[in-house]
Enzyme design. Structure first.
Site, mmCIF file in Angstrom:
data_model
loop_
_atom_site.group_PDB
_atom_site.id
_atom_site.type_symbol
_atom_site.label_atom_id
_atom_site.label_comp_id
_atom_site.label_asym_id
_atom_site.label_seq_id
_atom_site.Cartn_x
_atom_site.Cartn_y
_atom_site.Cartn_z
ATOM 1 N N GLU A 108 0.883 -1.173 0.000
ATOM 2 C CA GLU A 108 0.000 0.000 0.000
ATOM 3 C C GLU A 108 0.921 1.223 0.000
ATOM 4 O O GLU A 108 1.074 1.896 -1.014
ATOM 5 C CB GLU A 108 -0.901 -0.002 1.242
ATOM 6 C CG GLU A 108 -1.790 1.235 1.375
ATOM 7 C CD GLU A 108 -2.507 1.318 2.733
ATOM 8 O OE1 GLU A 108 -2.115 0.598 3.678
ATOM 9 O OE2 GLU A 108 -3.438 2.147 2.853
ATOM 10 N N ASP B 117 -11.828 1.270 5.247
ATOM 11 C CA ASP B 117 -12.377 1.925 6.437
ATOM 12 C C ASP B 117 -13.416 2.952 5.975
ATOM 13 O O ASP B 117 -13.165 4.158 5.962
ATOM 14 C CB ASP B 117 -11.263 2.623 7.214
ATOM 15 C CG ASP B 117 -10.192 1.636 7.655
ATOM 16 O OD1 ASP B 117 -10.440 0.894 8.617
ATOM 17 O OD2 ASP B 117 -9.136 1.585 7.001
HETATM 18 ZN ZN LIG Z 1 -6.916 -2.158 5.337
#
Ligand SMILES: [Zn+2]
Length: 315
Positions: A197, A276
């Site tokens: 990420e 999220d």
């Molecule tokens: Zn995550």
């Protein structure tokens, strides 16, 4: 969101339950538990949702999770998420939860688990949403702590399908958790991990080779390493990509620059997820809609992405 997008049956494979805590519920739980919040109201809190990187988000995320205290709180959190899923035709979920975020505050493991489990059970019987729960280790804490968490979880072994690895990525490579993942796999649990990420492609290699993961969470930086790309295409290792999260946390500057469709067209098994949603501006449906709006995702591409999510289920 276009109706045809909403109508597609989808699975969500990368969702942190604590990250689905909407400001309204956060304030309601704070009141129920008589907790004083550092924000004046819902609007002030929402205005704080502007992040320059993963760590800035995590600091707020852990502060928000502090309102979760009782079994009922964890039930309400999970139930609210499942209702969003129902509205967007998400028919299967494999959510993460972070026990350490709660046990380190003195909330017993079984209080957290029972609330989540009951809601997932009700989601199955009342909303028709199937599930598999994933216990995630916090990588900014030592492996010793992850071992303790796994030990606490073992009396409830049947409640989980696997283990994951999340929180601050940079400086916490997967290799630090090789032993605890080996232990989890020896208990028959699947392994997944956040990698690539913010962290480099090397972290994805480590997650595959050392943690022996079945799915890569995020993984968008794989595109920087041609040999790695070839491997994830050849082995059809799913990537749980989270477009809106990537923009909010500045992994890409603008949705128009996101590489998910380029990966899809190259044959990578990419899926669309919300990560999220309360903090990043949308659930699975809004993520699909953003790809349609900014990247020109076609109906055929959306169908392949949705099918990938169903194919990549572990439960
Ligand atoms: Zn995550």
């Amino acid at each position: 969101m276009p109706e045809w997008l909403n109508a597609l049956p989808k699975a969500e494979l990368h969702l942190h339950l604590e990250g689905s805590l909407e400001p309204e519920l956060l304030f309601a739980l704070a009141e129920r538990n008589q907790i004083t919040l550092p924000w004046a109201d819902v609007e002030t809190l929402r205005a704080a949702y502007a992040f320059n990187n993963l760590q800035e988000f995590l600091d707020l995320y852990y502060a928000g999770a502090n309102v979760l205290r009782t079994e009922q709180d964890f039930y309400d959190l999970t139930w609210a998420y499942l209702q969003r899923c129902k509205a967007q035709n998400v028919i299967h979920v494999e959510p993460f939860f972070d026990p350490q975020t709660h046990t380190d505050r003195g909330i017993p493991f079984e209080v957290v688990l029972r609330g989540i489990q009951q809601a997932l059970h009700d989601g199955e019987t009342q909303l028709g949403i199937s599930h598999g729960l994933i216990l995630s280790f916090l990588r900014h804490l030592p492996e010793e702590e992850a071992f303790k968490t796994l030990e606490q979880a073992m009396p409830f072994r049947d409640a989980f399908i696997g283990v994951g690895l999340d929180s601050s990525e940079k400086g916490f490579p997967p290799r630090l958790f090789e032993r605890v993942f080996a232990k989890a796999r020896s208990e028959g649990l699947h392994a997944v991990a956040h990698a690539g990420e913010e962290g480099p492609p090397e972290y994805i290699w480590e997650a595959l080779d050392l943690l022996k993961i079945k799915r890569i969470d995020h993984g968008v930086r794989a595109i920087e390493d041609e040999r790695l790309m070839q491997r994830i295409i050849d082995e059809q290792i799913p990537l749980t990509v989270c477009p809106l999260s990537n923009i909010k946390l500045c992994v890409f500057e603008h949705m128009g620059q996101h590489n998910i469709l380029e990966m899809l067209e190259r044959g990578v098994k990419v899926t669309v997820n919300s990560d999220d949603p309360a903090y990043f501006g949308g659930y699975v449906g809004e993520n699909f809609a953003a790809l349609h709006e900014h990247l020109g995702m076609t109906e055929a591409q959306a169908k392949r992405l949705a099918q990938n999510s169903l194919d990549a289920r572990l439960a």
